[in-house]
Design a protein around this motif. Structure first.
Motif, PDB file in Angstrom:
ATOM      1  N   HIS A 109       0.928  -1.241  -0.221  1.00 42.16           N
ATOM      2  CA  HIS A 109       0.000   0.000   0.000  1.00 42.16           C
ATOM      3  C   HIS A 109       0.968   1.250  -0.042  1.00 42.16           C
ATOM      4  CE1 HIS A 109      -4.291   1.391   1.125  1.00 42.16           C
ATOM      5  NE2 HIS A 109      -3.749   2.310   0.609  1.00 42.16           N
TER       6      HIS A 109
ATOM      7  N   HIS B 135       0.838   4.638  -2.268  1.00 41.51           N
ATOM      8  CA  HIS B 135       0.514   5.202  -3.774  1.00 41.51           C
ATOM      9  C   HIS B 135       1.784   5.987  -4.123  1.00 41.51           C
ATOM     10  CE1 HIS B 135      -3.893   4.410  -3.070  1.00 41.51           C
ATOM     11  NE2 HIS B 135      -3.424   4.624  -1.695  1.00 41.51           N
TER      12      HIS B 135
ATOM     13  N   LYS C 296      -5.065  -2.750  -7.081  1.00 44.60           N
ATOM     14  CA  LYS C 296      -5.677  -1.670  -5.840  1.00 44.60           C
ATOM     15  C   LYS C 296      -7.169  -1.325  -6.373  1.00 44.60           C
ATOM     16  CE  LYS C 296      -6.233   1.679  -2.973  1.00 44.60           C
ATOM     17  NZ  LYS C 296      -6.359   1.459  -1.336  1.00 44.60           N
TER      18      LYS C 296
HETATM   19 ZN   LIG Z   1      -4.885   3.629  -0.352  1.00 46.21          ZN
END
Ligand SMILES: [Zn+2]
Length: 285
Positions: A7, A9, A99
């Protein structure tokens, strides 16, 4: 201890100078993180003018293909009709998963188009990380309990509930995980911060309850870079290290489980080998 985190970004420099891959790697160094999963930018966060012949997934692939510290998860442009082909492209690029953020991307978890993404991802053995928890969008479209439908309908699809439902839907996330022990995982991401991330705050006590109710093998640490900087990430790591579990279990949460999560199902692997073989044997088809 080798830390491998989910996780993060990442963004083009023109979109978010503090969220680039090189900043991510500096943060990883500062926090003692060996490897991480980078998420492609959502289409809304991607500057297509800058790179007109690409898309967020191809862009991510080009940036990390020679980088042994980063894995990549692709994203789906849910405004387009070709979502199945997009999943195929993520797979063909060699990215490790997908995602999805129902609240931010404005789709219902049990929507028909979303189901075609899950179906293809399941077939290809790609895991999905879903945002869960309140995020200023229609709760009825992204309610944590809807993930029970996903788990039931796609038995071989592995997915994480990032933030484990958050502060408001933690119990629902535990329900989904207890109900579906084979394919659901908890994303331990932004859950130790009472300040800016209070919507997803769980704290040590609830994380220990989660381990008790489910299994320590199903918790996966995530960064939420760049929304969390090095201080918050270090704080989260120290919270995990202070959990009332064995060192071996801490290692699982801080990386071991993530590697297992990203591994393709053996069955799927065999299937894709057979398909490749078939292509070799009968190239005309
Ligand atoms: Zn996120």
């Amino acid at each position: 201890m080798k830390i491998i985190a989910n996780h993060a970004h990442v963004f083009q420099e023109s979109k978010r100078p503090q969220g680039t891959i090189s900043v991510l790697k500096q943060v990883m160094d500062e926090c003692g993180i060996s490897q991480a999963v980078a998420f492609a930018p959502f289409p809304r966060h991607f500057n297509y003018d800058e790179e007109p012949n690409t898309n967020p997934n191809r862009w991510l692939y080009s940036k990390i293909k020679d980088d042994d510290r980063l894995y990549g998860f692709g994203v789906i442009d849910m405004n387009k009709d070709n979502v199945v082909e997009q999943v195929q492209e993520i797979y063909d690029l060699g990215l490790n998963g997908i995602k999805m953020h129902p609240a931010f991307q404005h789709f219902a978890v049990d929507d028909k188009k979303a189901y075609s993404v899950y179906e293809k991802a399941e077939q290809l053995g790609l895991p999905i990380s879903f945002h869960t928890g309140v995020h200023k969008a229609r709760i009825r479209e992204s309610h944590t309990l809807l993930f029970d439908e996903v788990a039931f309908n796609f038995r071989n699809l592995k997915f994480t509930l990032e933030h484990v439902g958050g502060y408001s839907f933690f119990n629902e996330a535990v329900a989904v995980m207890s109900n579906n022990p084979k394919n659901t995982y908890a994303g331990i991401t932004s859950v130790f911060d009472r300040g800016t991330n209070r919507c997803w705050y769980l704290g040590n006590e609830k994380v220990e309850e989660l381990i008790w109710q489910t299994s320590v093998k199903r918790l996966i640490f995530g960064l939420d870079f760049p929304y969390n900087g090095p201080d918050k990430i270090k704080e989260a790591i120290s919270c995990i290290l202070s959990l009332n579990v064995d060192d071996e279990d801490k290692e699982r949460i801080l990386g071991g489980n993530l590697l297992e999560f990203m591994m393709m199902h053996e069955q799927q692997k065999v299937k894709s080998w057979i398909e490749n073989m078939r292509d070799c044997l009968y190239p005309a088809y």
